[in-house]
Design an enzyme around this catalytic site. Structure first.
Site, PDB file in Angstrom:
ATOM      1  CB  CYS A   2      -1.218  -0.004   1.208  1.00 56.26           C
ATOM      2  SG  CYS A   2      -1.950  -1.120   1.634  1.00 56.26           S
ATOM      3  NE  ARG A  27       4.809   1.289  -1.220  1.00 48.15           N
ATOM      4  CZ  ARG A  27       5.915   1.697  -0.418  1.00 48.15           C
ATOM      5  NH1 ARG A  27       7.608   2.437  -0.402  1.00 48.15           N
ATOM      6  NH2 ARG A  27       5.672   1.190   0.802  1.00 48.15           N
ATOM      7  CD1 TRP A  73      -0.126  -6.278  -3.165  1.00 44.13           C
ATOM      8  CD2 TRP A  73      -0.316  -6.992  -1.208  1.00 44.13           C
ATOM      9  NE1 TRP A  73       0.169  -7.720  -2.908  1.00 44.13           N
ATOM     10  CE2 TRP A  73       0.312  -7.874  -2.044  1.00 44.13           C
ATOM     11  CE3 TRP A  73      -0.218  -7.282  -0.017  1.00 44.13           C
ATOM     12  CZ2 TRP A  73       0.621  -9.259  -1.118  1.00 44.13           C
ATOM     13  CZ3 TRP A  73       0.249  -8.276   1.237  1.00 44.13           C
ATOM     14  CH2 TRP A  73       0.421  -9.015   0.469  1.00 44.13           C
ATOM     15  CG  ASN A  99       0.234   2.330   3.757  1.00 48.06           C
ATOM     16  OD1 ASN A  99      -1.028   2.396   3.115  1.00 48.06           O
ATOM     17  ND2 ASN A  99       1.530   2.541   3.064  1.00 48.06           N
ATOM     18  N   GLY A 100      -1.442  -0.877   6.604  1.00 47.40           N
ATOM     19  CA  GLY A 100      -0.636  -1.592   7.418  1.00 47.40           C
ATOM     20  C   GLY A 100      -1.816  -2.886   8.181  1.00 47.40           C
ATOM     21  CD  GLU A 494      17.618 -13.975  -6.157  1.00 46.88           C
ATOM     22  OE1 GLU A 494      17.386 -13.591  -5.801  1.00 46.88           O
ATOM     23  OE2 GLU A 494      17.348 -12.673  -6.847  1.00 46.88           O
ATOM     24  CE  LYS A 498      14.503 -11.888  -8.903  1.00 48.65           C
ATOM     25  NZ  LYS A 498      14.789 -11.212  -8.197  1.00 48.65           N
ATOM     26  CD  GLU A 501      10.341 -11.980  -7.564  1.00 50.23           C
ATOM     27  OE1 GLU A 501       9.667 -11.413  -6.864  1.00 50.23           O
ATOM     28  OE2 GLU A 501      11.310 -11.841  -7.806  1.00 50.23           O
ATOM     29  CG  HIS A 517      19.296 -37.441  -1.211  1.00 49.25           C
ATOM     30  ND1 HIS A 517      19.777 -38.339  -0.312  1.00 49.25           N
ATOM     31  CD2 HIS A 517      20.628 -36.551  -0.718  1.00 49.25           C
ATOM     32  CE1 HIS A 517      21.520 -38.741  -0.398  1.00 49.25           C
ATOM     33  NE2 HIS A 517      21.881 -37.248  -0.919  1.00 49.25           N
ATOM     34  CE  LYS A 615      12.152  -3.595  -5.645  1.00 50.86           C
ATOM     35  NZ  LYS A 615      12.807  -4.031  -6.054  1.00 50.86           N
TER      36      LYS A 615
HETATM   37  O1  M6R Z   1      12.812  -5.133   0.107  1.00 49.53           O
HETATM   38  P1  M6R Z   1      13.473  -5.968   0.374  1.00 49.53           P
HETATM   39  O2  M6R Z   1      14.950  -6.357   0.046  1.00 49.53           O
HETATM   40  O3  M6R Z   1      13.694  -6.253   2.214  1.00 49.53           O
HETATM   41  O4  M6R Z   1      12.459  -7.553   0.201  1.00 49.53           O
HETATM   42  C1  M6R Z   1      12.851  -8.670   0.273  1.00 49.53           C
HETATM   43  C2  M6R Z   1      11.907  -9.648  -0.339  1.00 49.53           C
HETATM   44  O5  M6R Z   1      10.507  -9.419  -0.866  1.00 49.53           O
HETATM   45  C3  M6R Z   1      11.640  -9.559  -2.394  1.00 49.53           C
HETATM   46  O6  M6R Z   1      13.984  -9.588  -2.413  1.00 49.53           O
HETATM   47  C4  M6R Z   1      11.418  -9.956  -2.548  1.00 49.53           C
HETATM   48  O7  M6R Z   1      11.983 -12.152  -2.743  1.00 49.53           O
HETATM   49  C5  M6R Z   1      11.766 -10.209  -4.452  1.00 49.53           C
HETATM   50  N1  M6R Z   1      10.185  -9.748  -5.421  1.00 49.53           N
HETATM   51  C6  M6R Z   1      12.009 -11.033  -5.316  1.00 49.53           C
HETATM   52  O8  M6R Z   1      12.645 -10.371  -6.532  1.00 49.53           O
END
Ligand code: M6R
Length: 620
Positions: A2, A27, A73, A99-100, A494, A498, A501, A517, A615
């Site tokens: 948000c 965001r 959000w 927000n929250g 990673e 990626k 997502e 395993h 974000k």
């Molecule tokens: O802002 P941050 O680095 O703390 O965010 C952590 C994760 O939410 C962030 O890395 C998320 O996994 C990304 N969307 C990955 O691409």
């Protein structure tokens, strides 16, 4: 997640709010709305979908020069127009964006309904509009407590309302009786006040303020502010005056605009060489074979006394922690671990008072990482930030740390921030290791290779290899596997995150020795296995695991060091430039970022704002 933007001054507020919301779009959100204080009532416009959809419903001639706006959000209640913010009280005289999360929603809502509040949404946030109205209209005690008669006082009404709420908030509130005024309060959700000439702003993210002002005041938890065109007054929620200091937002290199790139993600992948240079600049001492991170403010004596290092983060940041922990432990010979912040904070961790913790975060607002920081501090531990966004909650809570200097990262999928996290942790490794076990000679070798990384990244991006063929296989698959050992196991994790997502293709990452395993049961003829096997001490072992996959019909996409004969083992082989073993993650991650981007593109995904993601993840 948000976002909030608010303004009071002389300008035409509606277009300013819409522009502010656009700057918060990165965001992640699912609906948006604005409220303008124009005349005899608030003009509220809301829309599900993009800010562009909202913009179409906001008339060009919506009069008013004070307003608040929000991107939502969804947490409590579905993605509907009714649930979008702002929310009004019964009479439409008080309007709130929030927000929250309100944790004691159920008892508050029940009591408010019993009093006659009519709820028009399923959100927890609407409670605030009714609760503030309760105190503002002087309806007296709420529950057991006796309250002073503060009827008609907006600041006190917000203060009393918030004293009944459990949870987190960043709020902006307007009262029809007080045109030109916005009340803001913060507890756990960031808010920053922007100071202009005859105008004042409030936002959840300084990025929304940059076009208008760089003079800002970051609100702290437990603060309350009254804004009008002439400036701001602030208090502590629990009583007493409080004046946060005025700061100037730094000019970050790079900008938040897309430029000639079709997507922010691709732009940010290509910004990595420059981002890395910014991170390393002035911090690598090649001659001494050492590094200097001034923001840590640790003397050699203090460094040598560190008993263990714990790195905390979420998602991509956690993957950077995995790389950092391995480097620290092996080079400085100090126990080092990476921890998922959301797990760590809730497991009553033992905190070593001689240990050092790092909270690693791009946004600096991730609720789980911030929660871990507070838990460490509560237990008397030391925690530093490794954060990209200057002035963010984690940076401020830690006080000391290392800024990543990636420049603004707008795509939800983190790329350049990951690289800079890894680079920053290597800098710390070098600084620490030189006080413990690393010789000047070995330190110099490390420093020289680290310094050369930006050019090698540039070299790779100029000729990224046969990614397109790999993309075709990946897009046809039900599930994709990522394998690697040691540092490359973290890179595999990673790469899988990626791809998942951005393309929504189920992706599994395993240290390659673990494949046999269990996960190997999923392999079918043609299953793509992406194997990260740079020229390191574990390469031969990874090669055996790769053969096991190949024997079961898997198609191997191999990321390897240029010139290495291991390339023959891949059905598609993608070379990256050679470097010291330690720095391979900064190169092997690049084809995985491009693979995710191109797979998302081929499948028509919303690359920069993948579904359901945000974000900045400001809820637990
Ligand atoms: O802002 P941050 O680095 O703390 O965010 C952590 C994760 O939410 C962030 O890395 C998320 O996994 C990304 N969307 C990955 O691409």
């Amino acid at each position: 997640m948000c976002g909030i933007i608010g303004y009071t001054g002389k300008r035409d507020v509606a277009p300013l709010l819409v522009q502010g919301l656009r700057r918060l779009e990165y965001r992640g959100y699912d609906s948006a709305g604005i409220a303008v204080a124009g005349g005899r009532r608030f003009e509220v416009r809301k829309e599900v979908g993009r800010v562009a959809d909202l913009e179409r419903t906001v008339e060009a001639n919506l009069p008013g020069s004070t307003g608040i706006a929000h991107t939502r959000w969804a947490t409590h209640g579905g993605v509907t127009k009714e649930n979008a913010h702002p929310h009004l009280d019964n009479e439409g005289r008080i309007v709130v964006v929030h927000n929250g999360i309100i944790e004691n929603m159920a008892p508050l809502k029940a009591r408010l309904i019993a009093e006659g509040a009519i709820f028009r949404s399923e959100t927890d946030s609407e409670i605030l509009a009714h609760l503030i109205a309760h105190f503002y209209h002087g309806y007296g005690s709420f529950g057991d407590s006796i309250v002073p008669d503060i009827a008609g006082d907006p600041v006190e009404a917000v203060r009393l309302a918030l004293s009944r709420v459990r949870g987190t908030w960043g709020i902006a509130v307007m009262f029809l009786d007080h045109p030109g005024m916005i009340i803001a309060a913060r507890n756990g959700s960031p808010l920053v006040i922007g100071l202009g000439d005859g105008e004042t702003f409030i936002a959840s993210d300084p990025h929304a303020l940059v076009p208008y002002t760089r003079r800002v005041m970051f609100m702290a938890d437990g603060e309350l502010a009254q804004l009008d065109a002439s400036g701001v007054q602030t208090w502590r929620l629990d009583g007493g005056a409080h004046t946060p200091s005025i700061e100037t937002l730094e000019e970050e290199w790079g900008d938040g605009e897309q430029g000639d790139f079709p997507h922010f993600m691709l732009k940010e992948i290509h910004e990595q060489p420059e981002a890395l240079r910014q991170c390393l600049s002035g911090r690598v001492l090649v001659e001494e074979g050492a590094a200097k991170l001034g923001g840590l403010d640790l003397s050699p004596r203090e460094l040598v006394d560190i008993s263990r290092v714990t790195l905390l983060g979420c998602g991509t940041s956690y993957h950077a922690c995995l790389v950092g922990a391995m480097a620290i432990e092996q080079l400085a010979r100090i126990p080092a671990t990476a921890e998922i912040a959301s797990e760590f904070r809730h497991r009553n961790p033992v905190i070593d008072p001689h240990g050092l913790h790092f909270a690693v975060s791009q946004s600096g607002e991730t609720a789980d990482t911030l929660g871990a920081v507070k838990e460490i501090q509560r237990k008397g531990g030391r925690v530093m930030g490794a954060v990209n966004v200057v002035g963010s909650s984690i940076a401020r809570s830690c006080g000391r740390g290392v800024y990543l200097h990636s420049g603004p990262e707008m795509a939800v999928a983190s790329t350049k921030a990951y690289s800079n996290m890894v680079a920053a942790l290597y800098l710390f490794t070098l600084q620490l290791a030189r006080t413990t076990h690393l010789s000047a000679h070995a330190g110099r070798e490390f420093a020289e290779h680290l310094q050369a990384i930006p050019s090698l990244v540039e070299q790779y991006l100029a000729d990224p290899g046969p990614i397109d063929e790999a993309v075709r296989w990946v897009c046809e698959s039900k599930v994709t596997f990522f394998l690697g050992r040691g540092l490359s196991a973290s890179v595999a994790a990673e790469g899988a995150l990626k791809l998942m997502e951005v393309s929504y293709i189920p992706s599994i990452a395993y240290p390659s020795g673990e494949m046999k395993h269990g996960p190997i049961a999923l392999l079918e003829k043609g299953s793509p296995v992406i194997c990260i096997a740079p020229d390191d001490a574990l390469k031969a072992k990874t090669a055996s695991n790769l053969q096991e996959c190949r024997a079961r019909g898997a198609r191997i996409i191999l990321v390897h060091t240029a010139g290495d004969p291991i390339a023959e083992l891949g059905d598609v082989s993608i070379p990256v430039p050679a470097t010291l073993e330690w720095f391979t993650p900064l190169l092997t991650v690049l084809p995985l970022q491009l693979l995710a981007y191109k797979a998302g593109l081929a499948l028509g995904r919303d690359i920069d704002r993948p579904r359901n993601l945000a974000k900045s993840v400001t809820v637990e």
